[in-house]
Design a protein around this motif. Structure first.
Motif, short mmCIF file in Angstrom:
data_model
loop_
_atom_site.label_atom_id
_atom_site.label_comp_id
_atom_site.label_asym_id
_atom_site.label_seq_id
_atom_site.Cartn_x
_atom_site.Cartn_y
_atom_site.Cartn_z
N ALA A 245 -51.26 76.53 48.08
CA ALA A 245 -50.58 77.02 46.87
C ALA A 245 -50.12 78.46 47.06
O ALA A 245 -49.04 78.85 46.62
N TRP A 246 -50.96 79.27 47.71
CA TRP A 246 -50.55 80.65 48.02
C TRP A 246 -49.32 80.66 48.92
O TRP A 246 -48.41 81.48 48.75
N LEU A 247 -49.28 79.74 49.88
CA LEU A 247 -48.13 79.66 50.78
C LEU A 247 -46.86 79.28 50.01
O LEU A 247 -45.78 79.84 50.25
N VAL A 248 -46.99 78.36 49.05
CA VAL A 248 -45.84 77.95 48.26
C VAL A 248 -45.34 79.10 47.39
O VAL A 248 -44.13 79.35 47.31
N ILE A 249 -46.25 79.82 46.76
CA ILE A 249 -45.85 80.97 45.93
C ILE A 249 -45.22 82.06 46.77
O ILE A 249 -44.22 82.68 46.38
N ALA A 250 -45.79 82.31 47.96
CA ALA A 250 -45.19 83.30 48.86
C ALA A 250 -43.80 82.86 49.30
O ALA A 250 -42.87 83.69 49.40
N TYR A 251 -43.65 81.57 49.55
CA TYR A 251 -42.33 81.03 49.92
C TYR A 251 -41.32 81.26 48.79
O TYR A 251 -40.19 81.69 49.03
N LEU A 252 -41.73 81.00 47.55
CA LEU A 252 -40.84 81.20 46.42
C LEU A 252 -40.52 82.68 46.21
O LEU A 252 -39.39 83.04 45.85
#
Length: 335
Positions: A245-252
Motif C-alpha cells: 500500500a505504501w508503494l501504491v501511494i508513493a507511485y500515486l
C-alpha cells in the motif's frame, strides 16, 4: 487529475510554464522541432497511462486507509518532489500566486475527495469515463456564466456524452451506483474549476508552477486537517499500512502527481495546450484497460458503447473548442 487524478487537470487545460508569464491561452510553441514534439507527445501519453491506472490504485488502497489520510500522504509526497525539483522557481513568489494557489487548492481538494471516495463505490472503469464529462461541461459553463461564444456542434456532442453516461451508469437497469453520482459531482466541480482558473489567471503575471505547487500543498494540508478529526484512527491506519500500500501511494504521489505535472510543464514549452489536452483525452481508455486487466471488471456491451460515446465526445469536444478559440471572430457574445 486525472483524474483523473487529475492532480488537477485544470492546469492541463491552461498553458503550463516554469517561469512567470501571462497565464492565458497559449499558441503552439513556435519553432518546435517535430522530433521534440513527438517525444513530448510520448511523455504526455505516459501521463495519460499513469492517470488511467490511478483509479484502480485508489480503489485498491481504499481498503486500507481513509480518504483524508490517503490524500495527505499522496499529495505531500507529490508536492515535496515538485518543490525540491523547482527550488529556483520559488524565488519571488507573490501574494497573488499564493491566493490563487489556495483558492484552486481548496477546489482541487474537493474534487479529489469526491473522486477518491466515489471510485470506492463504483467500477474503476466507470470513474475514468465519467470524470471526462468535465471536458464537455467547460464550454457550457463558459457560455452560461462568462457569455463566451460556443460552437454549435458542442451541444449535440454534449447530448452524445450524456447518452454515454446513461449507458455507463444504468448498466444494471434503472439503478445507479452511488459512486457514479459522486464521480459526476466531481466532474461538475472540475469543469467549474477549469473555467474559474482560466478567468482568474488570464492576463496576469503568474508562475503556474508556483501556483500548482501551492495547490498541491493545500490538498495535502486539507487531508492532514481532516485526518486530525479522528487522529487515533488515522494514525492506526498509517501505522498498519502494508508495504504494498505504501508503494501504491508513493507511485500515486511521485508518478501520478509530480511526474505528471513536470511532464506537462515540459510539453507546454515544445507543444501546445490543445495537443497536450487531446493526448490526455485517452486517459479513460487506459482506465478501462487497467480495470479489466487488474481488477477483472467486466464491461458489457452497453458499458462499452457508453464509454466509447463519452470518450469520442470528449475528444471531439476538445478539438471543436480549440478551433473555436483560435478562430478570428471575437469570443464574447454581443448583446
Amino acid at each position: 487529475m486525472s483524474t483523473s487524478d487529475r492532480a488537477a487537470k485544470s492546469v492541463a487545460e491552461a498553458q503550463v510554464v516554469d517561469e512567470a508569464v501571462p497565464a492565458g491561452p497559449a499558441p503552439a510553441a513556435p519553432g518546435a522541432r517535430p522530433a521534440t514534439t513527438w517525444l513530448s507527445d510520448i511523455g504526455v501519453l505516459g501521463v495519460a497511462i499513469v492517470w488511467g491506472s490511478t483509479y484502480v490504485a485508489m480503489q485498491w488502497s481504499g481498503q486500507f486507509i481513509s480518504v483524508p489520510a490517503f490524500l495527505f500522504l499522496r499529495f505531500a509526497m507529490g508536492a515535496l518532489v515538485i518543490t525540491v525539483l523547482s527550488l529556483r522557481v520559488w524565488r519571488g513568489v507573490t501574494r497573488e500566486e499564493v491566493s490563487l494557489g489556495v483558492l484552486f487548492g481548496c477546489l482541487l481538494f474537493g474534487i479529489l475527495s469526491l473522486e477518491t471516495l466515489g471510485v470506492r463505490y463504483t467500477l474503476a472503469s466507470n470513474a475514468g469515463f465519467l470524470i471526462s464529462l468535465s471536458v464537455m461541461l467547460v464550454p457550457l459553463i463558459e457560455r452560461v456564466f462568462l457569455r463566451v461564444r460556443v460552437a454549435r456542434s458542442i451541444y449535440p456532442l454534449t447530448l452524445l456524452s450524456l447518452a454515454g453516461c446513461a449507458l455507463l451508469t444504468l448498466d444494471q437497469g434503472l439503478s445507479v451506483r452511488s459512486g457514479d453520482l459522486i464521480i459526476l459531482a466531481a466532474a461538475v466541480i472540475r469543469a467549474a474549476q477549469i473555467v474559474l482558473f482560466g478567468s482568474r489567471s488570464k492576463g496576469r503575471e503568474v508562475s503556474l508552477i508556483r501556483v500548482t505547487g501551492i495547490e498541491l500543498w493545500v490538498v495535502a494540508l486539507g487531508g492532514l486537517l481532516l485526518s486530525l478529526v479522528q487522529p487515533e484512527r488515522s494514525w492506526h491506519e498509517v501505522e498498519h499500512l502494508p508495504g504494498d500500500a505504501w508503494l501504491v501511494i508513493a507511485y500515486l504521489g511521485v508518478a501520478g502527481t509530480a511526474f505528471a505535472f513536470l511532464t506537462q510543464l515540459h510539453a507546454a514549452r515544445v507543444s501546445s495546450p490543445t495537443r497536450v489536452g487531446l493526448v490526455l483525452s485517452t486517459e479513460p481508455f487506459f482506465a478501462a484497460v487497467f480495470a479489466v486487466v487488474l481488477l477483472s471488471e467486466h464491461l458489457g456491451p452497453a458499458q462499452l458503447a457508453g464509454g466509447a460515446l463519452v470518450l469520442l465526445s470528449a475528444y471531439l469536444g476538445r478539438w471543436v473548442d480549440a478551433r473555436q478559440r483560435s478562430s478570428p471572430p471575437a469570443s464574447e457574445v454581443k448583446e
